[in-house]
Each structure stands twice: as structure tokens, then as C-alpha cells.
Design a protein around this motif. Structure first.
Motif, PDB file in Angstrom:
ATOM      1  N   UNK A  83      92.916   8.466  21.405  1.00 16.25           N
ATOM      2  CA  UNK A  83      91.581   9.052  21.328  1.00 16.25           C
ATOM      3  C   UNK A  83      91.490  10.237  22.268  1.00 16.25           C
ATOM      4  N   UNK A  84      90.535  11.131  21.986  1.00 15.15           N
ATOM      5  CA  UNK A  84      90.364  12.271  22.880  1.00 15.15           C
ATOM      6  C   UNK A  84      90.117  11.795  24.300  1.00 15.15           C
ATOM      7  N   UNK A  85      90.870  12.355  25.215  1.00 18.43           N
ATOM      8  CA  UNK A  85      90.630  12.082  26.620  1.00 18.43           C
ATOM      9  C   UNK A  85      89.458  12.943  27.098  1.00 18.43           C
ATOM     10  N   UNK A  86      88.972  12.656  28.277  1.00 16.88           N
ATOM     11  CA  UNK A  86      87.855  13.417  28.811  1.00 16.88           C
ATOM     12  C   UNK A  86      88.328  14.771  29.320  1.00 16.88           C
ATOM     13  N   UNK A  87      87.860  15.835  28.687  1.00 17.88           N
ATOM     14  CA  UNK A  87      88.095  17.186  29.179  1.00 17.88           C
ATOM     15  C   UNK A  87      86.744  17.879  29.162  1.00 17.88           C
ATOM     16  N   UNK A  88      86.688  19.040  29.772  1.00 18.51           N
ATOM     17  CA  UNK A  88      85.405  19.720  29.844  1.00 18.51           C
ATOM     18  C   UNK A  88      84.973  20.188  28.454  1.00 18.51           C
ATOM     19  N   UNK A  89      83.665  20.271  28.244  1.00 18.71           N
ATOM     20  CA  UNK A  89      83.144  20.762  26.962  1.00 18.71           C
ATOM     21  C   UNK A  89      83.624  22.173  26.679  1.00 18.71           C
ATOM     22  N   UNK A  90      83.710  22.987  27.714  1.00 17.83           N
ATOM     23  CA  UNK A  90      84.178  24.356  27.549  1.00 17.83           C
ATOM     24  C   UNK A  90      85.613  24.394  27.027  1.00 17.83           C
ATOM     25  N   UNK A  91      86.499  23.567  27.630  1.00 18.29           N
ATOM     26  CA  UNK A  91      87.897  23.534  27.197  1.00 18.29           C
ATOM     27  C   UNK A  91      88.018  23.020  25.771  1.00 18.29           C
ATOM     28  N   UNK A  92      87.218  22.015  25.445  1.00 20.25           N
ATOM     29  CA  UNK A  92      87.269  21.462  24.091  1.00 20.25           C
ATOM     30  C   UNK A  92      86.800  22.491  23.059  1.00 20.25           C
ATOM     31  N   UNK A  93      85.737  23.229  23.371  1.00 22.27           N
ATOM     32  CA  UNK A  93      85.243  24.261  22.448  1.00 22.27           C
ATOM     33  C   UNK A  93      86.281  25.360  22.256  1.00 22.27           C
ATOM     34  N   UNK A 129     114.895  25.157  25.829  1.00 18.82           N
ATOM     35  CA  UNK A 129     113.596  24.529  26.093  1.00 18.82           C
ATOM     36  C   UNK A 129     112.570  24.962  25.051  1.00 18.82           C
ATOM     37  N   UNK A 130     111.621  24.080  24.814  1.00 18.93           N
ATOM     38  CA  UNK A 130     110.433  24.490  24.069  1.00 18.93           C
ATOM     39  C   UNK A 130     109.220  23.833  24.719  1.00 18.93           C
ATOM     40  N   UNK A 131     108.061  24.444  24.477  1.00 18.15           N
ATOM     41  CA  UNK A 131     106.800  23.885  24.942  1.00 18.15           C
ATOM     42  C   UNK A 131     105.801  23.916  23.792  1.00 18.15           C
ATOM     43  N   UNK A 132     104.979  22.897  23.733  1.00 18.34           N
ATOM     44  CA  UNK A 132     103.891  22.896  22.768  1.00 18.34           C
ATOM     45  C   UNK A 132     102.685  23.613  23.372  1.00 18.34           C
ATOM     46  N   UNK A 133     101.654  23.760  22.571  1.00 15.05           N
ATOM     47  CA  UNK A 133     100.373  24.189  23.116  1.00 15.05           C
ATOM     48  C   UNK A 133      99.775  23.050  23.933  1.00 15.05           C
ATOM     49  N   UNK A 134      98.748  23.334  24.682  1.00 19.10           N
ATOM     50  CA  UNK A 134      97.994  22.292  25.384  1.00 19.10           C
ATOM     51  C   UNK A 134      96.942  21.726  24.443  1.00 19.10           C
ATOM     52  N   UNK A 135      96.898  20.412  24.329  1.00 20.27           N
ATOM     53  CA  UNK A 135      95.922  19.765  23.462  1.00 20.27           C
ATOM     54  C   UNK A 135      95.274  18.585  24.174  1.00 20.27           C
ATOM     55  N   UNK A 136      94.054  18.216  23.756  1.00 24.45           N
ATOM     56  CA  UNK A 136      93.426  17.010  24.304  1.00 24.45           C
ATOM     57  C   UNK A 136      94.236  15.758  23.996  1.00 24.45           C
ATOM     58  N   UNK A 137      94.936  15.720  22.844  1.00 21.80           N
ATOM     59  CA  UNK A 137      95.695  14.530  22.471  1.00 21.80           C
ATOM     60  C   UNK A 137      96.828  14.261  23.457  1.00 21.80           C
ATOM     61  N   UNK A 138      97.552  15.317  23.846  1.00 21.63           N
ATOM     62  CA  UNK A 138      98.645  15.107  24.789  1.00 21.63           C
ATOM     63  C   UNK A 138      98.127  14.677  26.153  1.00 21.63           C
ATOM     64  N   UNK A 139      96.878  14.994  26.455  1.00 16.24           N
ATOM     65  CA  UNK A 139      96.311  14.531  27.723  1.00 16.24           C
ATOM     66  C   UNK A 139      96.156  13.017  27.758  1.00 16.24           C
ATOM     67  N   UNK A 152      92.938  20.795  35.475  1.00 12.75           N
ATOM     68  CA  UNK A 152      92.407  19.432  35.456  1.00 12.75           C
ATOM     69  C   UNK A 152      91.405  19.218  34.338  1.00 12.75           C
ATOM     70  N   UNK A 153      90.714  20.280  33.926  1.00 11.43           N
ATOM     71  CA  UNK A 153      89.668  20.133  32.912  1.00 11.43           C
ATOM     72  C   UNK A 153      90.158  20.417  31.493  1.00 11.43           C
ATOM     73  N   UNK A 154      91.423  20.875  31.365  1.00 18.23           N
ATOM     74  CA  UNK A 154      91.938  21.250  30.053  1.00 18.23           C
ATOM     75  C   UNK A 154      92.881  20.218  29.480  1.00 18.23           C
ATOM     76  N   UNK A 155      93.599  20.611  28.428  1.00 17.97           N
ATOM     77  CA  UNK A 155      94.535  19.722  27.769  1.00 17.97           C
ATOM     78  C   UNK A 155      95.895  19.711  28.448  1.00 17.97           C
TER      79      UNK A 155
END
Length: 246
Positions: free
Chosen positions: A3-13, A106-116, A57-60
């Protein structure tokens, strides 16, 4: 972990605004839970060479996998699996250390709430950023996870027909938990062995070798067959076996 972890509303938007501009298949992946195969794969990768990074801390969070040059075929395999979450190419870097040339891929994914969600259970202490084996690892660990754990940290000891999994970075309690999970979830006998001072590995002995191969071979990339004592170089990974799970 789903489930979505808690991140800031701004980061989620910001995340949602970016996602909605992508190709439709990437939108589907980035706005839904990880498919079962990717979830099981990610568990195994995080138990071995994969790491999660949390830029703020507030992002994915994002997945990063870094291997030596020999691991390039496996890196490309993982890149294919997680491509819906990747916006950059595989990075190949060569450096010179002590008169030797070292190449890493190496590779990196994007930052997402799911990986958090995974970050929170694999890195529970934000102060030291140390990766652990989650206490509830048994709820997600499968033969797919074991395959990726072996591809990342496995080693085949030919003289004894034994698979060794180098879990040295984890505490003894963590390794015991992982060992019990392998036994309970997959009915695969194994032992925890003191490799060196305060460092423990998992050993799968000869009498369980065939069973281990049967479990993991469908999910091993052919470039990594040597990790279970097999020499196969001309075979390709059969993605048709996993299409219904990704």
C-alpha cells in the motif's frame, strides 16, 4: 509492503502529475501495486545486491542495482523486468584501482511511493540506513525470491556440490530468520554457518541440490546457471513463463 506509504501530499501530487504524462503501460505499472512476479523478484534482489535509496524523507524511494562487469547480462534482465519504472539507461563505469581496471554496471529506477513501502521494512532505522532481513519476510518469499538471492549472492562449491549464499552483511538473527523462511516456505533444508567473525552464510548441501535446481531454474537467468553448478551459455531466458505474473 503493497500500500502507499506515507509521503507528503506535495510529493505525491508531483509523482502523479509526472506519471499521467507517460505511455499508458507505464501509467498502469506506476499507479498500481507491483505485479506478483516483480514483488517476489524485488524481495530476492533486496536480500542480495539491490538497495533502496530515499533521496528525501518526504518523497518516494528508488531501486538501485550495482554489479561487476560479469553481471551485465543479469543487470539487463532486471532492467527488462523493471523497465516500466526506469527512465534512464544502464550505466557502465570503468575505474582504475591499484593498477587494475574495474568495470561496474548499474541501473536505477525512478522514485516511487511503492518502493518506499519496501524501504520502510528493509531500512527501518533511518539513522544508520542499514539494510535488514524483515521479520515478516516469510509472507513474500518464494522460489522466485530464492532464485534472485542466489543470482546475487550465491556461490557453488564444486568439491562438495554445495550452494553457499553469502548473507554476511546481515546479523545472525537476520540470517536465521531467512534460513527458516527458506525451510518453511520452500521445504528446503539448509544450515546457517559461521563464515568468519560475526558473519554468517547459508549453505544448501548436496542432498538438496536437485530440489533447489528444480525450484529456481525456471527463474534463473542463464548467465547465472553457474551459481547452482550448471554450465549453460547459449540458452535464453524464457519470458513466456512469467508473462501472466508481470
Amino acid at each position: 509492503m503493497k500500500n502507499f506509504t506515507t509521503i507528503s501530499n506535495y510529493s505525491l501530487k508531483r509523482y502523479l502529475n509526472k506519471v499521467l504524462k507517460l505511455d499508458s503501460y507505464k501509467i498502469d505499472y506506476r499507479l498500481n501495486n507491483l505485479p506478483s512476479y516483480l514483488n517476489e523478484t524485488l524481495i530476492g534482489v533486496l536480500l542480495s545486491d539491490g538497495s533502496l535509496e530515499k533521496p528525501s524523507l518526504s518523497g518516494g524511494s528508488r531501486l538501485s542495482v550495482n554489479l561487476g562487469e560479469k553481471g551485465l547480462p543479469y543487470i539487463l534482465h532486471l532492467y527488462n523486468l523493471f523497465e516500466p519504472f526506469i527512465d534512464t539507461d544502464v550505466n557502465i563505469k570503468t575505474i582504475k584501482l591499484e593498477e587494475k581496471i574495474h568495470t561496474t554496471v548499474r541501473f536505477k529506477t525512478i522514485s516511487t511511493p511503492f518502493f518506499s513501502n519496501y524501504y520502510n521494512v528493509f531500512y527501518p532505522d533511518l539513522n544508520n540506513n542499514k539494510k535488514i532481513v524483515p521479520k515478516d519476510i516469510s509472507s513474500d518469499f518464494t522460489e522466485v525470491s530464492l532464485a534472485h538471492l542466489i543470482m546475487g549472492d550465491g556461490n557453488f562449491l564444486k568439491e562438495r556440490n554445495m550452494i553457499r549464499i553469502y548473507t554476511n552483511a546481515f546479523t545472525e538473527d537476520d540470517v536465521l530468520n531467512l534460513s527458516a523462511t527458506i525451510k518453511n516456505n520452500l521445504n528446503l533444508n539448509n544450515e546457517v554457518f559461521l563464515d568468519r567473525k560475526d558473519q554468517f552464510i547459508i549453505r544448501i548441501h548436496e542432498d538438496e541440490l536437485n530440489k533447489t535446481r528444480q525450484l529456481v531454474l525456471p527463474y534463473l537467468h542463464p548467465s547465472m546457471y553457474y551459481r547452482v553448478g550448471l554450465n549453460v551459455t547459449d540458452k535464453k531466458f524464457d519470458y513466456s513463463k512469467i508473462l501472466n505474473k508481470i
